[in-house]
Scaffold this motif. Structure first.
Motif, PDB file in Angstrom:
ATOM      1  N   GLU A  37     -26.195 -18.373  28.160  1.00  0.00           N
ATOM      2  CA  GLU A  37     -27.186 -19.008  29.025  1.00  0.00           C
ATOM      3  C   GLU A  37     -27.662 -20.360  28.511  1.00  0.00           C
ATOM      4  O   GLU A  37     -27.975 -21.234  29.308  1.00  0.00           O
ATOM      5  N   SER A  38     -27.748 -20.517  27.179  1.00  0.00           N
ATOM      6  CA  SER A  38     -28.411 -21.725  26.672  1.00  0.00           C
ATOM      7  C   SER A  38     -27.838 -22.285  25.372  1.00  0.00           C
ATOM      8  O   SER A  38     -28.356 -23.291  24.882  1.00  0.00           O
ATOM      9  N   ARG A  39     -26.818 -21.628  24.818  1.00  0.00           N
ATOM     10  CA  ARG A  39     -26.339 -22.000  23.473  1.00  0.00           C
ATOM     11  C   ARG A  39     -27.493 -21.936  22.468  1.00  0.00           C
ATOM     12  O   ARG A  39     -27.570 -22.722  21.533  1.00  0.00           O
ATOM     13  N   PHE A  40     -28.412 -20.978  22.714  1.00  0.00           N
ATOM     14  CA  PHE A  40     -29.582 -20.735  21.864  1.00  0.00           C
ATOM     15  C   PHE A  40     -30.566 -21.902  21.876  1.00  0.00           C
ATOM     16  O   PHE A  40     -31.370 -22.060  20.954  1.00  0.00           O
ATOM     17  N   LYS A  41     -30.556 -22.691  22.932  1.00  0.00           N
ATOM     18  CA  LYS A  41     -31.486 -23.826  23.047  1.00  0.00           C
ATOM     19  C   LYS A  41     -32.601 -23.446  24.022  1.00  0.00           C
ATOM     20  O   LYS A  41     -32.367 -23.297  25.216  1.00  0.00           O
ATOM     21  N   PRO A  42     -33.837 -23.319  23.524  1.00  0.00           N
ATOM     22  CA  PRO A  42     -34.937 -22.850  24.370  1.00  0.00           C
ATOM     23  C   PRO A  42     -35.326 -23.793  25.493  1.00  0.00           C
ATOM     24  O   PRO A  42     -35.983 -23.380  26.442  1.00  0.00           O
ATOM     25  N   VAL A  43     -34.918 -25.052  25.432  1.00  0.00           N
ATOM     26  CA  VAL A  43     -35.298 -26.000  26.486  1.00  0.00           C
ATOM     27  C   VAL A  43     -34.204 -26.145  27.552  1.00  0.00           C
ATOM     28  O   VAL A  43     -34.281 -27.016  28.405  1.00  0.00           O
ATOM     29  N   ARG A  45     -32.004 -25.743  30.853  1.00  0.00           N
ATOM     30  CA  ARG A  45     -32.390 -25.665  32.268  1.00  0.00           C
ATOM     31  C   ARG A  45     -31.270 -24.982  33.022  1.00  0.00           C
ATOM     32  O   ARG A  45     -30.167 -24.886  32.524  1.00  0.00           O
ATOM     33  N   PRO A  46     -31.431 -24.462  34.194  1.00  0.00           N
ATOM     34  CA  PRO A  46     -32.542 -24.703  35.110  1.00  0.00           C
ATOM     35  C   PRO A  46     -33.683 -23.696  35.003  1.00  0.00           C
ATOM     36  O   PRO A  46     -34.740 -23.898  35.573  1.00  0.00           O
ATOM     37  N   GLN A  47     -33.488 -22.583  34.283  1.00  0.00           N
ATOM     38  CA  GLN A  47     -34.543 -21.580  34.192  1.00  0.00           C
ATOM     39  C   GLN A  47     -35.326 -21.771  32.901  1.00  0.00           C
ATOM     40  O   GLN A  47     -35.442 -22.887  32.428  1.00  0.00           O
ATOM     41  N   CYS A  48     -35.826 -20.677  32.323  1.00  0.00           N
ATOM     42  CA  CYS A  48     -36.754 -20.811  31.202  1.00  0.00           C
ATOM     43  C   CYS A  48     -36.302 -20.073  29.947  1.00  0.00           C
ATOM     44  O   CYS A  48     -35.962 -18.886  30.009  1.00  0.00           O
ATOM     45  N   GLN A  52     -32.873 -17.768  29.736  1.00  0.00           N
ATOM     46  CA  GLN A  52     -32.883 -18.310  31.096  1.00  0.00           C
ATOM     47  C   GLN A  52     -33.491 -17.355  32.127  1.00  0.00           C
ATOM     48  O   GLN A  52     -32.893 -17.040  33.150  1.00  0.00           O
ATOM     49  N   ILE A  53     -34.710 -16.912  31.844  1.00  0.00           N
ATOM     50  CA  ILE A  53     -35.456 -16.066  32.777  1.00  0.00           C
ATOM     51  C   ILE A  53     -35.998 -16.954  33.900  1.00  0.00           C
ATOM     52  O   ILE A  53     -36.520 -18.033  33.650  1.00  0.00           O
ATOM     53  N   ALA A  54     -35.888 -16.471  35.122  1.00  0.00           N
ATOM     54  CA  ALA A  54     -36.388 -17.225  36.279  1.00  0.00           C
ATOM     55  C   ALA A  54     -37.910 -17.109  36.324  1.00  0.00           C
ATOM     56  O   ALA A  54     -38.450 -16.095  36.762  1.00  0.00           O
ATOM     57  N   ALA A  55     -38.587 -18.148  35.863  1.00  0.00           N
ATOM     58  CA  ALA A  55     -40.054 -18.157  35.850  1.00  0.00           C
ATOM     59  C   ALA A  55     -40.587 -19.561  36.098  1.00  0.00           C
ATOM     60  O   ALA A  55     -41.700 -19.888  35.712  1.00  0.00           O
ATOM     61  N   ARG A  56     -39.813 -20.397  36.740  1.00  0.00           N
ATOM     62  CA  ARG A  56     -40.198 -21.800  36.903  1.00  0.00           C
ATOM     63  C   ARG A  56     -41.477 -21.967  37.704  1.00  0.00           C
ATOM     64  O   ARG A  56     -42.197 -22.943  37.516  1.00  0.00           O
ATOM     65  N   ALA A  60     -46.999 -21.340  32.921  1.00  0.00           N
ATOM     66  CA  ALA A  60     -47.445 -20.802  31.629  1.00  0.00           C
ATOM     67  C   ALA A  60     -46.397 -19.854  31.060  1.00  0.00           C
ATOM     68  O   ALA A  60     -46.081 -19.906  29.865  1.00  0.00           O
ATOM     69  N   ARG A  61     -45.839 -18.995  31.893  1.00  0.00           N
ATOM     70  CA  ARG A  61     -44.807 -18.057  31.421  1.00  0.00           C
ATOM     71  C   ARG A  61     -43.549 -18.828  31.016  1.00  0.00           C
ATOM     72  O   ARG A  61     -42.927 -18.525  29.996  1.00  0.00           O
TER      73      ARG A  61
END
Length: 136
Positions: A37-43, A45-48, A52-56, A60-61
């Motif tokens: 989902e992210s290559r372990f990068k917390p920033v 996109r497109p999710q969170c 990559q949880i859908a919380a856009r 706050a979440r």
């Protein structure tokens, strides 16, 4: 081409995944999700967050998912467990269906297993051959 993940970063994520894992959602599967989902990068996109949880819509979440990797892995477990329950209503309570829902949504989960799920399971199988407790 993607850059390799530094071993220390992979190990830190392994510890978060191990802490979040349970019998239904093992640590290697969580690591595979974080990597895919992210290559372990917390920033990412497109999710969170790394998972990559859908919380856009919940800023706050979303911020917490990006700032707290443990929360992101814990949330991925909750999300997958919810998908396991949802898949049971389709007559297929299995991790393939849950991963398809996680990666592609409800319409995909109702159909055939998505390549996302199969690729994630393959990666999890490869990860499971490594000792996740060894600090590089």
């Amino acid at each position: 081409a993607w850059e390799p993940v530094p071993p220390t970063i992979a190990w830190i994520h392994a510890q978060h995944a191990r802490a979040a894992a349970n019998e239904s959602v093992p640590a290697p599967l969580l690591l595979a999700i974080g990597f895919k989902e992210s290559r372990f990068k917390p920033v990412a996109r497109p999710q969170c967050g790394v998972t990559q949880i859908a919380a856009r819509k919940d800023r706050a979440r979303c911020r917490r998912l990006r700032d707290d990797n443990q929360y992101a892995y814990d949330s991925a477990v909750e999300h997958l467990e919810a998908w396991l329950d949802q898949c049971a209503t389709y007559g297929k309570r299995n991790i393939r269906c849950a991963l398809t829902g996680y990666g592609r949504g409800t319409a995909a989960a109702r159909g055939k297993t998505d390549p996302y799920a199969l690729n994630t399971l393959r990666l999890a199988a490869r990860i499971s051959t490594h000792d996740l407790t060894v600090n590089p």
